[in-house]
Design a protein around this motif. Structure first.
Motif, mmCIF file in Angstrom:
data_model
loop_
_atom_site.group_PDB
_atom_site.id
_atom_site.type_symbol
_atom_site.label_atom_id
_atom_site.label_comp_id
_atom_site.label_asym_id
_atom_site.label_seq_id
_atom_site.Cartn_x
_atom_site.Cartn_y
_atom_site.Cartn_z
ATOM 1 N N THR A 1 0.810 -1.212 0.000
ATOM 2 C CA THR A 1 0.000 0.000 0.000
ATOM 3 C C THR A 1 0.851 1.273 0.000
ATOM 4 O OG1 THR A 1 -0.181 -0.199 2.416
ATOM 5 C CG2 THR A 1 -1.992 -1.083 1.077
ATOM 6 N N PHE A 2 1.983 1.246 0.704
ATOM 7 C CA PHE A 2 2.822 2.441 0.706
ATOM 8 C C PHE A 2 3.480 2.679 -0.657
ATOM 9 C CE2 PHE A 2 2.227 2.651 5.190
ATOM 10 C CZ PHE A 2 2.557 3.935 5.563
ATOM 11 N N ARG A 3 3.828 1.599 -1.339
ATOM 12 C CA ARG A 3 4.415 1.756 -2.666
ATOM 13 C C ARG A 3 3.368 2.080 -3.728
ATOM 14 N NH1 ARG A 3 9.554 -0.206 -3.454
ATOM 15 N NH2 ARG A 3 9.104 -0.854 -5.599
ATOM 16 N N ALA A 4 2.087 1.877 -3.415
ATOM 17 C CA ALA A 4 1.031 2.122 -4.391
ATOM 18 C C ALA A 4 0.843 3.607 -4.690
ATOM 19 C CB ALA A 4 -0.289 1.535 -3.884
ATOM 20 N N PHE A 5 1.340 4.505 -3.831
ATOM 21 C CA PHE A 5 1.121 5.936 -4.017
ATOM 22 C C PHE A 5 2.246 6.619 -4.784
ATOM 23 C CE2 PHE A 5 -1.657 4.781 -0.576
ATOM 24 C CZ PHE A 5 -2.791 5.527 -0.818
ATOM 25 N N VAL A 6 3.233 5.854 -5.213
ATOM 26 C CA VAL A 6 4.304 6.366 -6.067
ATOM 27 C C VAL A 6 4.257 5.575 -7.367
ATOM 28 C CG1 VAL A 6 6.772 6.787 -6.305
ATOM 29 C CG2 VAL A 6 5.693 6.933 -4.052
ATOM 30 N N LYS A 7 4.027 6.269 -8.479
ATOM 31 C CA LYS A 7 3.769 5.584 -9.744
ATOM 32 C C LYS A 7 4.891 4.637 -10.119
ATOM 33 C CE LYS A 7 2.520 6.419 -14.566
ATOM 34 N NZ LYS A 7 2.233 7.440 -15.588
ATOM 35 N N GLU A 8 6.133 5.084 -10.008
ATOM 36 C CA GLU A 8 7.261 4.233 -10.386
ATOM 37 C C GLU A 8 7.333 2.991 -9.500
ATOM 38 O OE1 GLU A 8 7.391 7.411 -9.770
ATOM 39 O OE2 GLU A 8 7.740 8.265 -11.775
ATOM 40 N N ALA A 9 7.134 3.185 -8.183
ATOM 41 C CA ALA A 9 7.181 2.039 -7.262
ATOM 42 C C ALA A 9 5.978 1.132 -7.461
ATOM 43 C CB ALA A 9 7.230 2.547 -5.826
ATOM 44 N N ARG A 10 4.826 1.720 -7.771
ATOM 45 C CA ARG A 10 3.613 0.925 -7.960
ATOM 46 C C ARG A 10 3.750 -0.019 -9.151
ATOM 47 N NH1 ARG A 10 -0.068 4.911 -8.371
ATOM 48 N NH2 ARG A 10 0.006 5.003 -10.636
ATOM 49 N N GLU A 11 4.416 0.454 -10.207
ATOM 50 C CA GLU A 11 4.552 -0.356 -11.418
ATOM 51 C C GLU A 11 5.786 -1.240 -11.402
ATOM 52 O OE1 GLU A 11 4.520 2.545 -14.477
ATOM 53 O OE2 GLU A 11 2.349 2.948 -14.321
ATOM 54 N N ALA A 12 6.561 -1.199 -10.310
ATOM 55 C CA ALA A 12 7.774 -2.011 -10.232
ATOM 56 C C ALA A 12 7.430 -3.494 -10.078
ATOM 57 C CB ALA A 12 8.642 -1.553 -9.071
ATOM 58 N N THR A 13 8.326 -4.344 -10.538
ATOM 59 C CA THR A 13 8.102 -5.798 -10.460
ATOM 60 C C THR A 13 8.029 -6.264 -9.018
ATOM 61 O OG1 THR A 13 9.312 -6.076 -12.534
ATOM 62 C CG2 THR A 13 8.998 -8.044 -11.178
ATOM 63 N N SER A 14 8.846 -5.672 -8.142
ATOM 64 C CA SER A 14 8.850 -6.107 -6.741
ATOM 65 C C SER A 14 7.489 -5.892 -6.092
ATOM 66 C CB SER A 14 9.927 -5.337 -5.967
ATOM 67 O OG SER A 14 9.701 -3.939 -6.056
ATOM 68 N N THR A 15 6.798 -4.809 -6.474
ATOM 69 C CA THR A 15 5.471 -4.563 -5.904
ATOM 70 C C THR A 15 4.476 -5.608 -6.398
ATOM 71 O OG1 THR A 15 5.946 -2.192 -5.879
ATOM 72 C CG2 THR A 15 3.645 -2.843 -5.663
ATOM 73 N N ARG A 16 4.556 -5.969 -7.670
ATOM 74 C CA ARG A 16 3.640 -6.986 -8.204
ATOM 75 C C ARG A 16 3.906 -8.349 -7.564
ATOM 76 N NH1 ARG A 16 1.182 -4.572 -12.696
ATOM 77 N NH2 ARG A 16 1.353 -2.335 -12.292
ATOM 78 N N VAL A 17 5.173 -8.669 -7.352
ATOM 79 C CA VAL A 17 5.511 -9.945 -6.704
ATOM 80 C C VAL A 17 4.983 -9.964 -5.275
ATOM 81 C CG1 VAL A 17 7.412 -11.384 -5.883
ATOM 82 C CG2 VAL A 17 7.515 -10.367 -8.169
ATOM 83 N N ALA A 18 5.164 -8.827 -4.554
ATOM 84 C CA ALA A 18 4.673 -8.768 -3.179
ATOM 85 C C ALA A 18 3.156 -8.908 -3.142
ATOM 86 C CB ALA A 18 5.097 -7.447 -2.547
ATOM 87 N N LEU A 19 2.451 -8.370 -4.151
ATOM 88 C CA LEU A 19 0.999 -8.491 -4.197
ATOM 89 C C LEU A 19 0.579 -9.947 -4.416
ATOM 90 C CD1 LEU A 19 -1.690 -6.933 -4.185
ATOM 91 C CD2 LEU A 19 -1.484 -6.739 -6.675
ATOM 92 N N VAL A 20 1.296 -10.646 -5.279
ATOM 93 C CA VAL A 20 0.986 -12.074 -5.504
ATOM 94 C C VAL A 20 1.208 -12.876 -4.236
ATOM 95 C CG1 VAL A 20 1.659 -14.139 -6.781
ATOM 96 C CG2 VAL A 20 1.458 -11.931 -7.980
ATOM 97 N N VAL A 21 2.329 -12.640 -3.545
ATOM 98 C CA VAL A 21 2.610 -13.359 -2.293
ATOM 99 C C VAL A 21 1.550 -13.033 -1.251
ATOM 100 C CG1 VAL A 21 4.275 -13.639 -0.422
ATOM 101 C CG2 VAL A 21 5.075 -13.437 -2.779
#
Length: 463
Positions: free
Chosen positions: A69-89
């Protein structure tokens, strides 16, 4: 957050009142939803779940939720692969806890949907958001049967609503940033334009003055006539430059009826008179607006300076062909108040002019409006106070467009000599325009005090 606070501090130091957009959105706005997991936390103490596995699951879920959720408010961090992986986990952990313990642990599924809505946008949101809702419904139905459909619905709602709110918030902030950037660029462009205009107006003129001044200094010891000729040229060039500057500045300061109404409202309020302003009908053209601004200024000046009125009403109405301005007050004429005080004793003749021995402000306005195809009447109101009514064409003919705008400030009529409204300077639109420059004085004429720039107060750019 620090940038937001710095911008507010700089706005206050600059004397501007900052807007109240609220603090910038961040992950803190989504943290209170973790309280939905308090039921699962209580289950650990009631022995309904393995304390070690449950505690590890809660710690993992909360950590991943906060990270996403904290990375979701920064566009670059939101679209990063690490954020998508963390969402899947996070989704896997949520499904495992829900399938393993059910009951209150099923509420983590809507929280997973909320995190999904915070991260995803556009077409991905519709596809993956629906898939997450179906997955949540399937997991909840395994534990609670058909009652699990409510969990599916809650998950879908939390996903879509969160995405919609955050997208709208981002759009509003982007629009505000774009508006501020456009305003900043507009100011910069206006400054550049003004500097270019001044350079074009004064660059060549000052160069000529310098050259001729040097020539006059060299010629003075041996040929006084030639030196005086150079001085005469310097005077002519200076007068021409002054005229050009007046024309340029007039374009920047041209007034309008709307501006006069705002100033009238402010002046009446400051004088303790309750203002009432209303407008209707099509807007008049700039020349008509300037003439009506004269009427507003004169009438309000009389109310403020001479009237004992407690209320003043200003009404602008019109048709596609004519526009009417009415200014009324509730002052006492017999006591010397009311707008009729401009006529000295408050008396007017049958044509709306001041009676002999009275003032001349409204009379001069009546002449100007009459020359422009309009009319002005002034006299006691139907009940009390004084009423001034002006009527003009919505669009002035080209032959009459300059009436009252660049003319001299003293005129002659069948009523009396007219001067400018007492106490308040002429509207900017009434100053000499580019099409009607002031007449140049002969070279051998000594300038009057009104035309010589004051050293103490700077150049006299007005007429």
């Amino acid at each position: 957050m620090e940038q937001f606070k710095a911008e507010r501090r700089s706005a206050r130091r600059a004397g501007r009142i900052p807007e109240e957009p609220g603090p910038p959105a961040s992950g803190f706005t989504l943290l209170p939803w973790l309280l939905m997991g308090m039921g699962a936390f209580s289950n650990l103490f009631q022995g309904d779940a393995n304390p070690w596995v449950g505690s590890l699951g809660l710690l993992t879920f909360n950590s991943l939720y906060i990270y996403v959720t904290f990375r979701a408010f920064v566009k670059e961090a939101r679209e990063a692969t690490s954020t998508r992986v963390a969402l899947v986990v996070l989704g896997l952990v949520t499904c495992g806890l829900a399938l393993g313990y059910g009951d209150s642990w099923l509420l983590f599924l809507p929280l997973f949907g909320l995190a999904t809505g915070a991260v995803l946008r556009g077409n991905q949101l519709r596809t993956i958001g629906t898939a997450v809702a179906v997955l949540a419904g399937a997991v909840a139905c395994v534990r609670d049967g058909w009652d699990g459909l409510t969990i599916a619905y809650a998950t879908w709602i939390s996903t879509m609503v969160t995405a919609a709110i955050l997208s709208l918030s981002e759009a509003v902030r982007e629009l505000r940033a774009a508006r501020e950037e456009l305003a900043r660029r507009a100011v910069e462009e206006e400054r550049l334009r003004f500097s270019r205009d001044l350079h074009d107006l004064l660059g060549h003129t000052l160069s000529v003055i310098v050259v001729k001044s040097e020539a006059a200094r060299r010629l003075a010891p041996r040929d006084m006539d030639a030196a005086l000729s150079q001085v005469t040229d310097i005077e002519a060039v200076g007068r021409q430059a002054l005229t050009e500057i007046r024309e340029a500045v007039t374009g920047y300061r041209e007034g309008s009826l709307a501006g006069e109404l705002d100033r009238a409202r402010s002046a009446l309020t400051a004088a303790g008179v309750e203002p009432s302003v209303s407008r209707s009908g099509p807007p008049p053209d700039p020349k008509t607006s300037a003439l009506l601004g004269w009427v507003v200024r004169e009438a309000v000046t009389n109310v403020v300076r001479h009237s004992d009125a407690s209320h003043c009403g200003i009404t602008v109405s019109g048709t596609p062909e004519r526009v009417r301005l009415t200014v009324t007050d509730d002052g006492s004429i017999s006591g010397g108040g009311g707008m009729g005080s401009d006529c000295g004793n408050g008396e007017t003749d049958g044509d709306g002019c001041c009676a002999p021995g009275g003032g001349t402000g409204l009379t001069g306005l009546r002449e100007r409006l009459s020359a422009a195809g309009g009319a002005l009447t002034a006299g006691p109101g139907p009940r009390s106070g004084f009423t001034v009514t002006a009527e003009l064409p919505v669009e002035l003919p080209m032959s009459q467009a300059g009436i009252g705008i660049g003319t001299a400030t003293t005129t002659t009529s069948t009523c009396s000599a007219s001067t400018e409204p007492e106490g308040i300077p002429a509207p900017a639109a009434a100053r000499p325009s580019a099409t009607r420059p002031p007449a140049a004085q002969p070279a051998d004429t000594v300038p009057s005090a009104d035309t010589v720039p004051s050293v103490a107060s700077g150049p006299n750019l007005g007429p």
